[in-house]
Design an enzyme around this catalytic site. Sequence first.
Site, PDB file in Angstrom:
ATOM      1  N   TYR A 129     -12.466  17.808 -17.105  1.00 16.49           N
ATOM      2  CA  TYR A 129     -13.016  16.457 -17.011  1.00 16.49           C
ATOM      3  C   TYR A 129     -14.201  16.432 -16.017  1.00 16.49           C
ATOM      4  CZ  TYR A 129     -13.221  11.449 -16.314  1.00 16.49           C
ATOM      5  OH  TYR A 129     -13.656  10.155 -16.248  1.00 16.49           O
TER       6      TYR A 129
ATOM      7  N   ASP B 231      -3.588  19.043 -15.962  1.00 12.27           N
ATOM      8  CA  ASP B 231      -4.054  17.713 -16.366  1.00 12.27           C
ATOM      9  C   ASP B 231      -3.618  17.518 -17.820  1.00 12.27           C
ATOM     10  OD1 ASP B 231      -5.434  15.454 -17.218  1.00 12.27           O
ATOM     11  OD2 ASP B 231      -7.160  15.854 -15.918  1.00 12.27           O
TER      12      ASP B 231
ATOM     13  N   LYS C 105      -5.676   6.431 -20.252  1.00 13.42           N
ATOM     14  CA  LYS C 105      -5.863   6.890 -21.625  1.00 13.42           C
ATOM     15  C   LYS C 105      -4.607   6.551 -22.434  1.00 13.42           C
ATOM     16  CE  LYS C 105      -9.535   8.260 -19.566  1.00 13.42           C
ATOM     17  NZ  LYS C 105      -9.817   9.586 -19.071  1.00 13.42           N
TER      18      LYS C 105
ATOM     19  N   ARG D  89       0.846  -1.210   0.000  1.00  8.47           N
ATOM     20  CA  ARG D  89       0.000   0.000   0.000  1.00  8.47           C
ATOM     21  C   ARG D  89       0.878   1.255   0.000  1.00  8.47           C
ATOM     22  NH1 ARG D  89      -1.870   1.863   4.497  1.00  8.47           N
ATOM     23  NH2 ARG D  89      -2.466  -0.150   5.397  1.00  8.47           N
TER      24      ARG D  89
HETATM   25  C1  LIG Z   1     -10.278  10.067 -17.870  1.00  6.37           C
HETATM   26  C2  LIG Z   1      -9.782  11.351 -17.370  1.00  6.37           C
HETATM   27  C3  LIG Z   1      -9.571  11.570 -16.003  1.00  6.37           C
HETATM   28  C4  LIG Z   1      -9.901  10.523 -14.949  1.00  6.37           C
HETATM   29  O1  LIG Z   1      -9.148   9.367 -15.086  1.00  6.37           O
HETATM   30  P1  LIG Z   1      -9.654   7.896 -14.640  1.00  6.37           P
HETATM   31  O2  LIG Z   1      -8.456   7.071 -14.882  1.00  6.37           O
HETATM   32  O3  LIG Z   1     -10.832   7.545 -15.484  1.00  6.37           O
HETATM   33  O4  LIG Z   1     -10.017   7.991 -13.195  1.00  6.37           O
HETATM   34  C5  LIG Z   1      -9.060  12.786 -15.625  1.00  6.37           C
HETATM   35  N1  LIG Z   1      -8.791  13.756 -16.517  1.00  6.37           N
HETATM   36  C6  LIG Z   1      -8.996  13.600 -17.830  1.00  6.37           C
HETATM   37  C7  LIG Z   1      -8.679  14.695 -18.785  1.00  6.37           C
HETATM   38  C8  LIG Z   1      -9.495  12.386 -18.308  1.00  6.37           C
HETATM   39  O5  LIG Z   1      -9.713  12.234 -19.619  1.00  6.37           O
END
Ligand SMILES: *Cc1c(COP(=O)(O)O)cnc(C)c1O
Length: 412
Positions: free
Chosen positions: A117, A189, A214, A64
């Site tokens: 997001y 982000d 992604k 963890r």
């Molecule tokens: C998908 C996404 C997130 C969240 O990520 P998860 O892995 O689905 O929790 C955050 N920011 C952006 C721009 C995203 O496309």
Amino acid sequence: MCNRQQHVETHTQSLYEHGFSATRAVHGAGEADPHTGAVLTPICQSTTYAHAAVGEHRGHTYSRASNPTVSAAERAIGSLEDAPPAVCFSTGMAAISALFLSLLRSGDHAVISDVVYGGTMRLADQILAGLGIAVTYADTTRAQEVARAITPATRLVFIETPANPTLVLTDIAAVAHLCHERGVPLAVDNTFLTPFIQRPLDLGATVSLASTTKYIEGHNATLGGAITTRDQALDARLRLVRKTLGFIQSPFEAWLTIRGIKTLGLRMRRQCESAARIAGFLSAHPDITRVCYPGLANNPQHDLARRQHIGGLHGGIVSFEVRGGALAGLRVMNALTLCTRAENLGAAETLVTHPATMTHADVPQDIRERAGLTDGLIRLSVGLEEPDDIIDDLARALPSSERRAPRTLVAL
Ligand SMILES: *Cc1c(COP(=O)(O)O)cnc(C)c1O
């Protein structure tokens, strides 16, 4: 263990000198395993680690807190940005939650891009608000709007560029500059472009963050999130929050992520080039009223895109609107046969999403409309298929094709 650590550090340092992101992507996790010679990082599927004597361990105690496979993924992701190892989480939202909970406490304030997001908005409105943390959504595409939104209580500016799903850009260097002047950390982000195309830390941001779900893992196989920073105190705080709240990535997910990163350069280049072609096709099509893609020469932020993005690449996402509004758009989506209707993005398969009813359904309609996220907007995440096949699928689904003789489907 100490030797191994030094070895890895020298190795990644020499990679920085190459300046090739694709090279770092292949080698950033480290060299062959010193115990077995295994070229691919082994999966260390163990909860706990033996102590030679009480208090004497080899750097890991309990998974963890840290895990050798997760540490290798962290080296790989950090190396992409000339940064120390990243901090990896079970999901992108876990990473974003850890960031907010590391920097903010009751009474504090954050500024967030108004196009962001959907999960980030849900975190702010439905979780952080209840903890006494206030948020202002600002049009961060205009730096002066960020300056105006910052208050004496602001402890974080959080931007997303390109923003999901309208692909508007924020000038990272300009916003970083004004954040520095006010002593407020800037987090970016960077999910949509990855460090292969955009390096927020080099542009002055304190934090570069990605949902590795992604492009970074890239195969629709894992969930994950990563935070990269050169701020040691923040790094330590993030690891403490992660260990305490318990949302570290699992060793298997980290291993799949390491494997995915090895082809990041190849995939990104191909997906960006295909997206640029598809954006060109859509722009010239009579059924399309609006195309959002920063790589188009007539995009209002094209100059910023050219300055901020690396290698003349502008991402693999294209958003567009069909003549006839939301209903016409949904009809087009339902007529697609190669593009898959699904919420994820950045993977091998081309995915198509209707943000207003899917990813951004929780965002109130007036806020959506103000940000250009209209009910007719369709988001296409361009995959690794032949771009001509994707264009054929779109062409056949668009209304004016009904007036043409039907064509046979290309063999897939
Ligand atoms: C998908 C996404 C997130 C969240 O990520 P998860 O892995 O689905 O929790 C955050 N920011 C952006 C721009 C995203 O496309």
